[in-house]
Design a protein around this motif. Structure first.
Motif, short mmCIF file in Angstrom:
data_model
loop_
_atom_site.label_atom_id
_atom_site.label_comp_id
_atom_site.label_asym_id
_atom_site.label_seq_id
_atom_site.Cartn_x
_atom_site.Cartn_y
_atom_site.Cartn_z
N LEU A 1 0.84 -1.24 -0.02
CA LEU A 1 -0.09 0.09 -0.08
C LEU A 1 0.84 1.22 0.02
CD1 LEU A 1 -2.54 -1.14 2.77
CD2 LEU A 1 -2.45 -1.51 0.41
N LEU A 2 0.80 2.00 -1.06
CA LEU A 2 1.62 3.06 -1.15
C LEU A 2 0.81 4.31 -0.43
CD1 LEU A 2 2.60 3.45 -4.93
CD2 LEU A 2 4.24 2.99 -2.96
N HIS A 3 1.56 5.05 0.49
CA HIS A 3 1.26 6.15 1.16
C HIS A 3 1.77 7.47 1.14
CE1 HIS A 3 -0.78 3.71 4.82
NE2 HIS A 3 -1.43 3.22 3.66
N ASP A 4 0.94 8.53 0.94
CA ASP A 4 1.52 9.68 0.40
C ASP A 4 1.52 10.74 1.71
OD1 ASP A 4 1.49 9.66 -2.23
OD2 ASP A 4 -0.88 10.08 -2.34
N GLY A 5 0.96 10.28 3.03
CA GLY A 5 0.98 11.06 4.18
C GLY A 5 0.86 10.46 5.35
N ILE A 6 0.94 10.87 6.54
CA ILE A 6 0.75 10.37 7.83
C ILE A 6 0.00 11.43 8.49
CG2 ILE A 6 2.88 8.82 7.87
CD1 ILE A 6 4.07 10.95 9.62
N VAL A 7 -0.85 11.19 9.63
CA VAL A 7 -1.54 11.90 10.37
C VAL A 7 -0.92 11.85 11.91
CG1 VAL A 7 -3.80 12.32 11.41
CG2 VAL A 7 -3.74 11.37 8.97
N LEU A 8 -0.76 13.34 12.37
CA LEU A 8 -0.54 13.48 13.76
C LEU A 8 -1.88 13.92 14.41
CD1 LEU A 8 2.89 15.37 13.44
CD2 LEU A 8 2.16 13.04 13.36
N THR A 9 -2.15 13.49 15.87
CA THR A 9 -3.15 14.00 16.37
C THR A 9 -2.84 14.64 17.78
OG1 THR A 9 -3.96 12.02 17.39
CG2 THR A 9 -4.95 12.29 15.39
N PHE A 10 -3.20 15.48 18.37
CA PHE A 10 -2.66 15.98 19.44
C PHE A 10 -3.67 17.14 19.99
CE2 PHE A 10 -0.82 18.51 16.30
CZ PHE A 10 -0.93 19.94 16.49
N ASP A 11 -4.05 17.15 21.28
CA ASP A 11 -4.72 18.51 21.87
C ASP A 11 -6.22 18.32 21.29
OD1 ASP A 11 -5.23 20.18 23.83
OD2 ASP A 11 -4.68 21.82 22.31
N GLY A 12 -6.85 16.99 20.76
CA GLY A 12 -8.23 16.75 19.94
C GLY A 12 -7.97 17.28 18.50
N ARG A 13 -6.80 17.67 18.13
CA ARG A 13 -6.54 18.02 16.63
C ARG A 13 -6.26 17.01 15.90
NH1 ARG A 13 -2.84 23.26 16.93
NH2 ARG A 13 -2.80 22.84 14.77
N GLU A 14 -6.37 16.93 14.59
CA GLU A 14 -6.12 16.19 13.45
C GLU A 14 -5.36 16.72 12.38
OE1 GLU A 14 -7.94 12.69 10.17
OE2 GLU A 14 -9.13 13.59 11.92
N GLU A 15 -4.05 16.40 12.11
CA GLU A 15 -3.16 17.27 11.12
C GLU A 15 -2.54 16.19 10.28
OE1 GLU A 15 -3.20 20.49 10.91
OE2 GLU A 15 -3.99 21.26 12.65
N ARG A 16 -2.54 16.47 9.10
CA ARG A 16 -1.76 15.63 8.19
C ARG A 16 -0.55 16.13 7.39
NH1 ARG A 16 -2.01 14.46 2.30
NH2 ARG A 16 -2.01 12.31 2.06
N ILE A 17 0.35 15.29 7.55
CA ILE A 17 1.81 15.63 6.79
C ILE A 17 1.41 15.12 5.37
CG2 ILE A 17 4.19 15.41 6.97
CD1 ILE A 17 3.10 16.71 9.00
N ASP A 18 1.37 16.00 4.35
CA ASP A 18 1.37 15.41 2.85
C ASP A 18 2.70 15.14 2.50
OD1 ASP A 18 1.07 15.20 0.18
OD2 ASP A 18 -0.58 16.75 0.01
N MET A 19 3.30 14.13 2.82
CA MET A 19 4.56 13.59 2.40
C MET A 19 5.02 13.93 0.85
SD MET A 19 5.32 10.62 5.01
CE MET A 19 4.44 9.67 3.81
N ALA A 20 3.89 13.36 0.01
CA ALA A 20 4.44 13.63 -1.45
C ALA A 20 4.44 14.90 -1.78
CB ALA A 20 3.22 12.86 -1.99
#
Length: 395
Positions: free
Chosen positions: A70-89
């Motif tokens: 499975l190829l993945h372009d990003g990862i997700v970080l969650t903290f303090d109730g937030r969801e933030e995506r790192i768009d690696m590609a």
């Protein structure tokens, strides 16, 4: 017995190195302490950087990986109730990582290695001792079925992990070891359930770190930060699922599909590096030379650069009579090792709970908030996560 390269360890590092050498017509013998079934059953990481995936293809064993991974372009970080995506590609010029279980990767390697005329694998090789490598006359001594056997070889590759015989054979005054032990471990659970999200989720919470990963569209791998005094048997499946949901934002936790565990285990976290990585005609590869916390998914991927540098150097020696790359192996490999150690330590430090001091958690949240609001900050995470490039001058 005689061969060109003797390899200690029949895990992914030793197997892939043997295949890379075989592609250039170089013969090797692999000594593995366990049987094939045991090695293939080990539950390990499943995130491959592009460099590792490319080596699998170069070794001629990438077909199933490319079909099922499975190829993945990003990862997700969650903290303090937030969801933030790192768009690696987008942040790295199109680079991705591949989700493909190390168990499957090992099976693919064995299917190829055991049919390769340039490679001999000896399973259940006991009491392995590399000798003579400091004097230019390397040999591998071992017992098989109660009988001692000696292999004469030109070079030895120690791919036998942290507890293996290769590094243990080196005189203590010839090496220097650096180590940091972390005050927690990871409790991992594997289940036949669909992943809670299409990308990996790294969660920072007041209760401790959590990671939501996967092996396929139907098999999930989850991790919880736990104390070093915790025992697997004290963690029922119900307790695990309840705790991981508590560490995730509510809108993610409510989507989680739970089920019986296939496997559960606790792994301690450490940073460890040996310098140098060459001792005469003995070269250390992968976990035999370095360990990193799994937070940055760098374990097997860091071994990949060792395999690249060592195979390149050995091929240059056998094909052109060159020794310059062999002489540069340790220095070049360690440069990338320390970069990965730094990233793994840093990523661990901002995502895990180290103590009960509330100010530390507030500082982590402030740093994460800054990183997510900065293109440069996100790029730093993305570049390190997808993997720093191999040294282009090593050729």
């Amino acid at each position: 017995m005689q061969t060109q390269v003797g390899i200690i360890g029949g895990g992914p590092s030793g197997l892939c190195l043997a295949r890379l050498l075989s592609q250039a017509g170089i013969k090797s013998i692999i000594l593995e302490r366990q049987n094939r079934e045991y090695v293939e059953a080990r539950i390990r990481a499943g995130i491959l950087e592009q460099g590792m995936a490319d080596l699998m293809r170069k070794a001629g064993v990438g077909a199933r990986m490319d079909k099922e991974g499975l190829l993945h372009d990003g990862i997700v970080l969650t903290f303090d109730g937030r969801e933030e995506r790192i768009d690696m590609a987008s942040l790295t010029g199109g680079k991705q990582v591949m989700v493909y279980g190390q168990t499957e990767l090992t099976k693919d390697l064995y299917d190829a290695v055991l049919k390769d005329d340039n490679i001999t694998v000896i399973f259940e090789a006991r009491d392995v001792h590399p000798v003579g490598y400091m004097d230019g006359k390397p040999k591998l001594e071992f017992h098989k079925d109660g009988k001692q056997t000696i292999i004469d070889c030109d070079y030895i590759a120690g791919c036998d992990g942290y507890h293996g015989a290769s590094r243990a054979s080196v005189p203590r005054d010839k090496l220097k070891e650096y180590e940091r032990i972390y005050p927690f471990g990871w409790l991992g659970l594997l289940s036949e359930t669909p992943p809670v999200h299409e990308e990996l989720i790294y969660a920072n919470s007041k209760r401790g770190f959590a990671l939501c990963s996967m092996r396929s569209h139907t098999r999930s791998r989850y991790y919880l930060q736990v104390g070093l005094d915790e025992k697997v048997e004290d963690w029922s499946d119900e307790r695990f699922w309840d705790e991981i949901r508590r560490r995730l934002p509510e809108h993610i936790a409510e989507k989680m599909v739970t089920g019986p565990s296939i496997e559960k285990s606790i792994a301690p976290l450490r940073s460890f590096v040996t310098e140098p990585m060459r001792f005469g005609n003995l070269f250390l590869v992968g976990d035999a030379a370095h360990i990193v916390p799994p937070t940055g998914a760098k374990g097997l991927n860091l071994a990949a650069s060792d395999m690249y540098y060592l195979s390149t150097a050995l091929i240059a020696y056998y094909k052109e009579g060159r020794t310059d790359l062999l002489d540069r192996y340790s220095e070049t490999a360690l440069r990338r090792v320390w970069a990965a150690v730094r990233f793994s330590w840093w990523f661990t430090s901002i995502m895990h709970k180290f103590n009960e001091d509330p100010i530390e958690h507030k500082i982590q949240l402030a740093e994460l908030d800054y990183l997510m609001g900065s293109t440069a900050g996100k790029t730093t995470i993305a570049e390190n996560y997808v993997g720093l490039p191999f040294d282009p001058t090593f050729e």
